[in-house]
Enzyme design. Structure first.
Site, PDB file in Angstrom:
ATOM      1  CE  LYS A 270      -1.849   2.756   2.980  1.00 45.05           C
ATOM      2  NZ  LYS A 270      -1.927   4.045   2.272  1.00 45.05           N
TER       3      LYS A 270
ATOM      4  CB  THR B  67       7.054   6.727  16.333  1.00 40.50           C
ATOM      5  OG1 THR B  67       8.361   6.913  15.790  1.00 40.50           O
ATOM      6  CG2 THR B  67       7.161   5.913  17.611  1.00 40.50           C
ATOM      7  CD  GLU B  68      -0.345   8.987  16.123  1.00 39.29           C
ATOM      8  OE1 GLU B  68       0.288   9.911  15.578  1.00 39.29           O
ATOM      9  OE2 GLU B  68      -1.574   8.967  16.251  1.00 39.29           O
TER      10      GLU B  68
ATOM     11  N   GLY C 284       3.382   3.030  13.685  1.00 39.77           N
ATOM     12  CA  GLY C 284       4.205   1.847  13.929  1.00 39.77           C
ATOM     13  C   GLY C 284       3.801   1.140  15.213  1.00 39.77           C
TER      14      GLY C 284
ATOM     15  CD  GLU D  45      13.007   3.802   8.294  1.00 43.53           C
ATOM     16  OE1 GLU D  45      12.858   4.661   9.209  1.00 43.53           O
ATOM     17  OE2 GLU D  45      13.008   4.080   7.095  1.00 43.53           O
TER      18      GLU D  45
ATOM     19  CB  CYS E 222      12.909   8.449   8.555  1.00 44.27           C
ATOM     20  SG  CYS E 222      13.728   7.499   7.285  1.00 44.27           S
TER      21      CYS E 222
ATOM     22  CD  GLU F 130      10.237  11.876  12.058  1.00 42.56           C
ATOM     23  OE1 GLU F 130       9.191  11.287  12.378  1.00 42.56           O
ATOM     24  OE2 GLU F 130      11.128  11.353  11.372  1.00 42.56           O
TER      25      GLU F 130
HETATM   26  P1  NDP Z   1       1.876   7.661   8.649  1.00 49.14           P
HETATM   27  O1  NDP Z   1       2.702   6.839   9.551  1.00 49.14           O
HETATM   28  O2  NDP Z   1       0.464   7.925   9.009  1.00 49.14           O
HETATM   29  O3  NDP Z   1       1.838   7.006   7.187  1.00 49.14           O
HETATM   30  C1  NDP Z   1       2.685   5.993   6.698  1.00 49.14           C
HETATM   31  C2  NDP Z   1       1.865   4.950   5.930  1.00 49.14           C
HETATM   32  O4  NDP Z   1       1.000   4.235   6.815  1.00 49.14           O
HETATM   33  C3  NDP Z   1       0.949   5.544   4.865  1.00 49.14           C
HETATM   34  O5  NDP Z   1       0.859   4.666   3.777  1.00 49.14           O
HETATM   35  C4  NDP Z   1      -0.361   5.634   5.622  1.00 49.14           C
HETATM   36  O6  NDP Z   1      -1.467   5.738   4.778  1.00 49.14           O
HETATM   37  C5  NDP Z   1      -0.350   4.330   6.379  1.00 49.14           C
HETATM   38  N1  NDP Z   1      -1.200   4.271   7.559  1.00 49.14           N
HETATM   39  C6  NDP Z   1      -1.758   5.291   8.257  1.00 49.14           C
HETATM   40  N2  NDP Z   1      -2.443   4.813   9.324  1.00 49.14           N
HETATM   41  C7  NDP Z   1      -2.327   3.460   9.294  1.00 49.14           C
HETATM   42  C8  NDP Z   1      -2.792   2.392  10.136  1.00 49.14           C
HETATM   43  N3  NDP Z   1      -3.506   2.625  11.226  1.00 49.14           N
HETATM   44  N4  NDP Z   1      -2.471   1.119   9.810  1.00 49.14           N
HETATM   45  C9  NDP Z   1      -1.713   0.854   8.722  1.00 49.14           C
HETATM   46  N5  NDP Z   1      -1.260   1.820   7.900  1.00 49.14           N
HETATM   47  C10 NDP Z   1      -1.534   3.108   8.182  1.00 49.14           C
HETATM   48  O7  NDP Z   1       2.618   9.018   8.389  1.00 49.14           O
HETATM   49  P2  NDP Z   1       1.949  10.421   7.962  1.00 49.14           P
HETATM   50  O8  NDP Z   1       1.910  10.470   6.503  1.00 49.14           O
HETATM   51  O9  NDP Z   1       0.646  10.643   8.644  1.00 49.14           O
HETATM   52  O10 NDP Z   1       2.990  11.454   8.551  1.00 49.14           O
HETATM   53  C11 NDP Z   1       2.893  11.869   9.919  1.00 49.14           C
HETATM   54  C12 NDP Z   1       4.251  12.055  10.515  1.00 49.14           C
HETATM   55  O11 NDP Z   1       4.930  10.825  10.501  1.00 49.14           O
HETATM   56  C13 NDP Z   1       5.157  12.981   9.749  1.00 49.14           C
HETATM   57  O12 NDP Z   1       4.967  14.308  10.105  1.00 49.14           O
HETATM   58  C14 NDP Z   1       6.503  12.480  10.128  1.00 49.14           C
HETATM   59  O13 NDP Z   1       6.904  13.049  11.336  1.00 49.14           O
HETATM   60  C15 NDP Z   1       6.293  11.010  10.314  1.00 49.14           C
HETATM   61  N6  NDP Z   1       6.707  10.217   9.133  1.00 49.14           N
HETATM   62  C16 NDP Z   1       7.851   9.514   9.237  1.00 49.14           C
HETATM   63  C17 NDP Z   1       8.283   8.803   8.147  1.00 49.14           C
HETATM   64  C18 NDP Z   1       9.535   8.030   8.213  1.00 49.14           C
HETATM   65  O14 NDP Z   1      10.053   7.621   7.191  1.00 49.14           O
HETATM   66  N7  NDP Z   1      10.060   7.782   9.387  1.00 49.14           N
HETATM   67  C19 NDP Z   1       7.583   8.793   6.882  1.00 49.14           C
HETATM   68  C20 NDP Z   1       6.343   9.522   6.900  1.00 49.14           C
HETATM   69  C21 NDP Z   1       5.968  10.213   7.997  1.00 49.14           C
HETATM   70  P3  NDP Z   1      -1.913   7.209   4.282  1.00 49.14           P
HETATM   71  O15 NDP Z   1      -0.724   7.871   3.700  1.00 49.14           O
HETATM   72  O16 NDP Z   1      -2.875   6.961   3.231  1.00 49.14           O
HETATM   73  O17 NDP Z   1      -2.442   7.891   5.487  1.00 49.14           O
END
Ligand code: NDP
Length: 478
Positions: A185, A239-240, A242, A259, A293, A390
């Site tokens: 996804k 992280t949330e 995750g 990750e 990240c 972050e």
């Molecule tokens: P998310 O962790 O929400 O998104 C990452 C992926 O998980 C996306 O494909 C998202 O879908 C999907 N997702 C969201 N909720 C769920 C769930 N409950 N179960 C399974 N999959 C889920 O990151 P955000 O895009 O909301 O970003 C928020 C913050 O996270 C950023 O501001 C940043 O601080 C951090 N972040 C860190 C990353 C890293 O590489 N460490 C990468 C991205 C964000 P969808 O996009 O459709 O919501």
């Protein structure tokens, strides 16, 4: 737009977007074909202009079921039975097609994500191809990996929006090399290169069901993570989310790699080559608009070189060119979404309220799209939220230190542990620091360097498991 302090004017040099054929709408990629979804659809936009690029299907539970069924069938009947040397041929073929279609992929990535074309063209897409080449090489040598040679089954993979195609490659290449099939996804705001990758799988004649792409939002990811017939979850993101995923799979037989985020310290000692360090600081936090990240979002400077370093850093930042992601001169592109821009603004305002001093590059921002100027906060203390959370944007928090021990203590004072940088001319100091920094990757006199042969991953709340290198096979074998 140029920053107001820039000494040079450049003529625009936009990359043509005519190389990409963006369809008005996209279905889901299941069992080797594009199919209609049942969960409605959503629009994906260019964050630089807010122009709608395409309408994309939203996968519901039934669609995720169909994708997992297709992946299971392909696993049982074809992929897990195929000798590694045959699987390798498909991976090599995919890698070569990615190289052939590199310009198309780079333009599409920059349009959908907002990142500068010089980054998608010179970093993202070449590294994507390199990952497929690298893991193709492992497919017939798994018994030498040290992690077994039996695949796990069906892998459910959920990726973020900051490096859409690169994160896909980090997930899909090792999974396929090891004999697993996948349902992936992509993030809601950046689905287009994953869908073009699906076309590449068709072009490579990859057996149907080996790769399935289900587009959608968080609920689609949740359905995939909770699916009872998925054997392995690989996630990159916040992280949330995750932690929510770890809770969902707790007590099941699913294997997980996570990750998650980071708040990396980039540590500059007084004997560092200052101009090189400035380049590394800029690369560390402004590469990909800071949506990284492992970004070097906390600068730790030895007090004796603080004034000089800050002056040179500001001067260098004033030459950064922000604007059209498709312009080959652009250094800083658009923030990926309105939501992320809001988060960056909010955390920066917290920095103001906590008493840190904000300095940003003076430039005119476009009225359309999502933009945030390269920014530094000085006078930051460890208790400030901008030193702990972050921000995931082009915002650098600057702290100081006097001794190596203090630098280590401050660098490690975070719930994260993904990466760190050390700038010094002393090799012995580099080794001593690397030994004491609790970070999965420590860069010395460089930053943000990625290679498929090198493992990447975190300590503490940055997640567990490694991606890349021989170690990246462990998460897909038993
Ligand atoms: P998310 O962790 O929400 O998104 C990452 C992926 O998980 C996306 O494909 C998202 O879908 C999907 N997702 C969201 N909720 C769920 C769930 N409950 N179960 C399974 N999959 C889920 O990151 P955000 O895009 O909301 O970003 C928020 C913050 O996270 C950023 O501001 C940043 O601080 C951090 N972040 C860190 C990353 C890293 O590489 N460490 C990468 C991205 C964000 P969808 O996009 O459709 O919501």
């Amino acid at each position: 737009m140029t920053s107001q302090g820039s000494p040079f004017e450049y003529a625009p040099a936009p990359e043509s977007r005519s190389i990409v054929d963006i369809k008005p709408s996209y279905g889901l990629f299941v069992d080797g074909a594009f199919v209609d979804g049942h969960g409605g659809s959503f629009k994906t936009i260019s964050p630089a202009t807010e122009e709608v690029l395409a309408e994309v299907a939203e996968a519901d539970q039934a669609d995720v079921d169909a994708a997992v069924r297709a992946a299971r069938k392909a696993y049982d009947k074809v992929w897990s039975r195929m000798p590694g040397r045959e699987r390798a041929k498909y991976l090599y073929r995919i890698a070569r097609i990615i190289q052939e279609r590199a310009r198309e992929l780079a333009v599409l990535e920059s349009l959908d994500n907002g990142k500068p074309i010089k980054e998608s063209r010179d970093v993202d897409i070449p590294t994507v191809a390199a990952h497929f080449f690298y893991y193709a090489g492992w497919a017939d040598k798994l018994e030498h990996s040290g992690f077994g040679s039996t695949p796990l089954g069906v892998a459910g993979q959920v990726i973020p929006w900051n490096f859409p195609l690169l994160m896909l490659a980090w997930k899909i290449a090792p999974a396929l090399a090891c004999g697993n099939t996948v349902v992936l996804k992509p993030a809601e705001t950046t689905p287009l290169t994953a869908l073009l990758f699906a076309e590449i799988c068709q072009q490579a004649d990859l057996p149907p069901g080996v790769v399935n792409i289900v587009t959608g939002a968080g609920a689609t990811g949740q359905a995939l993570v909770a699916h009872p017939d998925v054997d392995k979850i690989a996630f990159t993101g916040s992280t949330e989310v995750g932690k929510a995923i770890a809770r969902t799979v707790a007590g099941t037989s699913k294997r997980v790699t996570l990750e998650l985020g980071g708040k990396a310290a980039n540590i500059v000692f007084d004997d560092a080559p200052i101009d090189q360090a400035v380049e590394g600081i800029v690369d560390g936090i402004f590469f990909n608009q800071g949506h990284v990240c492992c970004a070097g979002s906390r600068l730790l400077v030895q007090e004796s070189v603080y004034d000089e370093l800050l002056e040179r850093l500001k001067r260098r930042m004033s030459t950064l060119r922000m604007g059209d992601p498709l312009d080959k001169n652009t250094d800083i592109g658009a923030i990926n979404s309105g939501e992320q821009l809001k988060r960056i603004r909010e955390l920066s305002e917290v920095g103001d309220a906590e008493g840190a001093e904000r300095w940003e590059v003076a430039c005119d921002l476009p009225t359309q799209g999502f933009w945030f100027p390269p920014t530094i906060f000085t006078g930051v203390s460890q208790a400030h939220r901008i030193a702990r959370e972050e921000i995931f944007g082009p915002v650098l928090s600057v702290l100081t230190f006097r001794t190596p021990a203090e630098a280590v203590e401050k660098a490690n004072n975070t719930p994260y542990g993904l990466s760190a940088g050390v700038w010094t001319e002393k090799g012995s100091r580099i080794l001593a620091m690397a030994d004491r920094l609790r970070a999965g990757v420590v860069w010395a006199n460089t930053f943000n360097k990625f290679d498929p042969t090198s493992p990447f991953g975190g300590f503490k709340e940055s997640g567990y498991g490694r991606e890349g290198g021989r170690q990246g096979l462990e998460g897909y074998l038993r």
